[in-house]
Design a protein around this motif. Sequence first.
Motif, PDB file in Angstrom:
ATOM      1  N   THR A 136       0.856  -1.187   0.000  1.00 18.71           N
ATOM      2  CA  THR A 136       0.000   0.000   0.000  1.00 18.71           C
ATOM      3  C   THR A 136       0.891   1.237   0.000  1.00 18.71           C
ATOM      4  O   THR A 136       1.931   1.266   0.670  1.00 18.71           O
ATOM      5  N   SER A 189      -0.598   4.245   4.560  1.00 19.70           N
ATOM      6  CA  SER A 189      -1.276   3.523   5.636  1.00 19.70           C
ATOM      7  C   SER A 189      -1.642   4.551   6.705  1.00 19.70           C
ATOM      8  O   SER A 189      -0.788   5.282   7.191  1.00 19.70           O
ATOM      9  N   CYS A 230       0.693  -6.292   5.811  1.00 15.54           N
ATOM     10  CA  CYS A 230       1.073  -5.545   4.620  1.00 15.54           C
ATOM     11  C   CYS A 230       2.587  -5.651   4.480  1.00 15.54           C
ATOM     12  O   CYS A 230       3.314  -5.163   5.333  1.00 15.54           O
TER      13      CYS A 230
END
Length: 179
Positions: free
Chosen positions: A126, A129, A140
């Motif tokens: 990602t 966050s 992740c």
Amino acid sequence: MHEDIETIVLTEAEIRARITELGDEISRDYGDEPILLVAVLRGAALFIADLARSISSPVEIDFMAVSSYGSSTKSSGVVRIIKDLDESLEGRHVLVVEDILDTGLTLKYLLKNLASRGPKTLEVITLLSKQGKQRVPISCKYIGFDVPDEFVVGYGLDYAERYRNLPYIGILKPAVYSE
Ligand code: PRP
């Protein structure tokens, strides 16, 4: 700077530099193993485009689109798949590409769905966050930046479908919300 933006949180150069680092890290981790990058539309479209170009391992890309069933059920995390992947995940190294991890509910649902399709590995990257916002634990593997819990736009992130094309990430002026 765009007139609706109050503060820039991440500049274009900072985003570019971090994506280069992430691409190097991913290339080291996967080596010559082919990776299937899976982006969740629409926000992650810009990120996947730049990320894919920063990875030296063999890369394929695919897209899926999801929508929550409405605000009242958003907390359940159940999402509807509007556009599914074209590729099979069976036996493949799958890396899900997200623009922002907020509550984690979208990813929790998606990962469960994708895991059932038999990938060899299934990881998440990602770009952003949100600190202290995750309601469900999401593992992740790669995180671009931890950001404060502010409403951010730009580089794929929208407010009412606008601002996705800003090359930087910033906070909107409050007046924009009240218009
Ligand atoms: C954003 C983002 C994630 C989700 C994260 O998508 O791209 O998919 O929200 O939120 P969560 O962690 O609380 O589940 P959005 O619904 O804004 O759609 P978009 O990408 O089309 O803008």
